[in-house]
Design an enzyme around this catalytic site. Structure first.
Site, PDB file in Angstrom:
ATOM      1  N   GLN A   1      -7.940   0.396   0.967  1.00  0.00           N
ATOM      2  CA  GLN A   1      -8.681   1.741   0.619  1.00  0.00           C
ATOM      3  C   GLN A   1      -9.456   1.484  -0.778  1.00  0.00           C
ATOM      4  O   GLN A   1      -8.910   0.572  -1.731  1.00  0.00           O
ATOM      5  CB  GLN A   1      -7.487   2.879   0.136  1.00  0.00           C
ATOM      6  CG  GLN A   1      -8.281   4.180  -0.110  1.00  0.00           C
ATOM      7  CD  GLN A   1      -7.289   5.094   0.216  1.00  0.00           C
ATOM      8  OE1 GLN A   1      -6.277   4.975   1.113  1.00  0.00           O
ATOM      9  NE2 GLN A   1      -7.355   6.433  -0.405  1.00  0.00           N
TER      10      GLN A   1
ATOM     11  N   SER B   1      -2.859  -3.814   1.867  1.00  0.00           N
ATOM     12  CA  SER B   1      -2.663  -2.356   1.803  1.00  0.00           C
ATOM     13  C   SER B   1      -2.717  -1.808   3.312  1.00  0.00           C
ATOM     14  O   SER B   1      -2.387  -2.089   4.312  1.00  0.00           O
ATOM     15  CB  SER B   1      -3.003  -1.556   0.566  1.00  0.00           C
ATOM     16  OG  SER B   1      -2.393  -0.147   0.679  1.00  0.00           O
ATOM     17  N   LEU B   2      -3.748  -0.654   3.313  1.00  0.00           N
ATOM     18  CA  LEU B   2      -4.066  -0.137   4.681  1.00  0.00           C
ATOM     19  C   LEU B   2      -4.779  -1.293   5.578  1.00  0.00           C
ATOM     20  O   LEU B   2      -4.423  -1.121   6.681  1.00  0.00           O
ATOM     21  CB  LEU B   2      -5.362   0.655   4.408  1.00  0.00           C
ATOM     22  CG  LEU B   2      -6.387   1.089   5.440  1.00  0.00           C
ATOM     23  CD1 LEU B   2      -5.529   1.856   6.418  1.00  0.00           C
ATOM     24  CD2 LEU B   2      -7.537   1.547   4.884  1.00  0.00           C
TER      25      LEU B   2
ATOM     26  N   ARG C   1      -0.742   8.758   7.684  1.00  0.00           N
ATOM     27  CA  ARG C   1      -0.220   7.926   6.499  1.00  0.00           C
ATOM     28  C   ARG C   1      -1.039   8.361   5.342  1.00  0.00           C
ATOM     29  O   ARG C   1      -0.314   8.994   4.208  1.00  0.00           O
ATOM     30  CB  ARG C   1      -0.340   6.571   6.670  1.00  0.00           C
ATOM     31  CG  ARG C   1      -0.208   5.653   5.446  1.00  0.00           C
ATOM     32  CD  ARG C   1      -0.282   4.228   5.607  1.00  0.00           C
ATOM     33  NE  ARG C   1      -0.106   3.071   4.804  1.00  0.00           N
ATOM     34  CZ  ARG C   1      -0.653   2.352   3.977  1.00  0.00           C
ATOM     35  NH1 ARG C   1      -1.971   2.943   3.985  1.00  0.00           N
ATOM     36  NH2 ARG C   1      -0.415   1.878   3.117  1.00  0.00           N
TER      37      ARG C   1
ATOM     38  N   HIS D   1       1.990   2.696  -3.412  1.00  0.00           N
ATOM     39  CA  HIS D   1       2.652   1.812  -3.553  1.00  0.00           C
ATOM     40  C   HIS D   1       3.746   2.065  -4.695  1.00  0.00           C
ATOM     41  O   HIS D   1       3.918   0.831  -5.579  1.00  0.00           O
ATOM     42  CB  HIS D   1       2.140   0.575  -3.710  1.00  0.00           C
ATOM     43  CG  HIS D   1       1.253   0.113  -2.447  1.00  0.00           C
ATOM     44  ND1 HIS D   1       1.764  -0.328  -1.208  1.00  0.00           N
ATOM     45  CD2 HIS D   1      -0.073   0.118  -2.549  1.00  0.00           C
ATOM     46  CE1 HIS D   1       0.780  -0.294  -0.311  1.00  0.00           C
ATOM     47  NE2 HIS D   1      -0.439  -0.051  -0.886  1.00  0.00           N
TER      48      HIS D   1
ATOM     49  N   GLN E   1       6.525  -1.596   2.546  1.00  0.00           N
ATOM     50  CA  GLN E   1       4.963  -1.503   1.930  1.00  0.00           C
ATOM     51  C   GLN E   1       4.582  -0.305   1.497  1.00  0.00           C
ATOM     52  O   GLN E   1       3.687  -0.099   0.406  1.00  0.00           O
ATOM     53  CB  GLN E   1       3.978  -2.332   3.016  1.00  0.00           C
ATOM     54  CG  GLN E   1       2.621  -2.375   2.405  1.00  0.00           C
ATOM     55  CD  GLN E   1       1.397  -1.661   3.219  1.00  0.00           C
ATOM     56  OE1 GLN E   1       1.435  -0.423   3.308  1.00  0.00           O
ATOM     57  NE2 GLN E   1       0.504  -2.385   3.782  1.00  0.00           N
TER      58      GLN E   1
END
Length: 315
Positions: A10, A93-94, A118, A202, A251
Site C-alpha cells: 500500500q 505487507s499487502l 483485510r 502493523h 504480519q
C-alpha cells in the site's frame, strides 16, 4: 544469475495504474475482469478512473494493487511467453498476498476477496484520527525501537516497517506517534515524515483484525506454494499452508522485516530483484539494503518490454 520477484504494498497506488496493460493485452483484461467478478463491483473503474480519494480507501487500495501486480505477471506468462522461475517470492505487507497468488497458494479470486476484507477490517479497527504512521530517517533499528518505548511505555507506538538501513516506519496511537517523532529528532533523526495513511498498520491496534482474518482463512482454498515465499514477519521462507497462515496472522500486527528479508534472499543466492506492480518503492529499498544486487521495476508496458527481454536472456 538468480532472481526474486517482489511485489509492492500500500502506498504505491495511483489512479490509472495498469491501464496501459489493460489496453494492450487481452491477458491483462482477463485478470481485471476476474477481479471485478470476484468482488461484485467494478474495481477496474476505481483503479483506472479514481478518484484518488476513493482509490486511497484501504478496502479498495489493497485489492487494486494486488490485481495490477497479478495482471503484469500474467502478461509475462501469456504475452511474453515467459514462465518465471524465481528463486523466491516476497511482497511488502499487502504485497505478500500478491506473492501467494503468484505462487498458486491462493487463486486470484480468493486473493482479492481476502485483501478487500483485510483492508475493510483495518479501516474499521481504529476510529478515524486515532491512528497514525510515520517514517523515521537516519536512525538505526535499535534507536527507533528505543524512541518508541520512551514515547509510549505501554506499547501504543511501535516500529512497523524495518525497510532499509536508516529507514524505519512507526505506527500506533496518533498522539504517541507524534511524541515518538519528536523524540526521534532529539535522538538525531535526519527527518521524520507523517505518512498519509488511514490506519496504524502493523501495530498492536491491528490484533483484532488478525483474529478476524484467521477466521476468514477457513473459507478459502489453500495450496502448497510452488516456490519459496519469504515471510514479512519472519524474514525467512515459509513453505507449508499452516506456516503461511500463521505468518499472515502475525504480519497483521507485527513489523514488516523487509531489510532482513532482502538480506536473506541475497544470502540465499538472489542477485537480481524484479519489482512487479505499480511504483518503484521496493526497487529503491533493495538497493539500500544490499550493495551489489540489481533491482528493476516493471510497472508500465515500456518497462515490461525491457523486463521480458532480460528474463528471456536469463532463461
Amino acid at each position: 544469475m538468480a532472481y526474486s520477484l517482489i511485489f509492492p504494498g500500500q502506498g504505491s497506488q495511483e489512479a490509472g495504474m495498469g491501464k496501459d496493460f489493460y489496453d494492450a493485452f487481452s491477458s491483462a483484461r482477463e485478470i481485471f475482469l476476474r477481479a471485478d467478478q470476484a468482488l461484485g463491483f467494478s474495481l477496474s473503474d476505481i483503479i483506472f478512473n479514481g478518484p484518488e480519494e476513493e482509490l486511497r480507501r484501504t478496502a479498495f487500495t489493497q485489492p487494486a494493487i494486488l490485481t495490477v501486480s497479478t495482471a503484469i505477471l500474467e502478461c509475462l506468462k501469456k504475452e511474453a511467453g515467459i514462465n518465471p522461475a524465481p528463486l523466491s517470492l516476497a511482497g511488502h505487507s499487502l504485497g505478500e498476498y500478491t506473492a501467494l497468488v503468484a505462487s498458486g497458494v491462493l487463486s486470484l479470486e480468493d486473493g482479492v476477496r481476502l485483501v478487500h476484507l483485510r483492508g475493510r477490517l483495518m479501516q474499521e479497527a481504529v476510529p478515524e484520527g486515532e491512528g497514525a504512521m510515520a517514517a523515521i530517517l537516519g536512525l538505526d533499528q535499535e534507536s527507533v525501537s528505543a524512541v518508541c518505548s520512551a514515547a509510549a511505555p505501554g506499547g501504543e507506538c511501535q516500529p512497523a516497517n524495518f525497510n532499509s538501513p536508516g529507514q524505519v516506519v512507526i505506527s500506533g496511537n496518533t498522539a504517541f506517534v507524534h511524541a515518538a517523532m519528536e523524540k526521534a529528532k532529539e535522538a538525531g533523526a535526519k527527518k521524520t515524515v507523517l505518512l498519509n495513511v488511514s490506519a496504524p498498520f502493523h501495530s498492536r491496534q491491528m490484533r483484532p483484525v488478525a483474529d478476524q482474518l484467521r477466521e476468514a482463512f477457513g473459507s478459502l482454498m489453500w495450496n502448497e506454494p510452488s516456490v519459496a515465499i519469504i515471510s514479512n514477519a519472519l524474514a525467512r521462507p515459509v513453505r507449508s499452508v499452516a506456516e503461511i497462515q500463521q505468518a499472515l496472522f502475525d504480519q497483521t500486527f507485527m513489523p514488516v522485516l523487509w531489510h532482513d528479508s532482502v538480506i536473506r534472499m541475497a544470502d540465499d543466492g538472489v542477485d537480481t530483484f524484479f519489482e512487479i506492480g505499480p511504483g518503484s518503492v521496493l526497487t529503491g529499498l533493495v538497493k539500500k539494503c544490499r550493495k551489489g544486487v540489481t533491482a528493476q521495476t516493471c510497472s508500465s508496458v515500456q518497462e515490461f518490454e525491457a523486463l521480458s527481454t532480460k528474463l528471456k536472456e536469463m532463461v
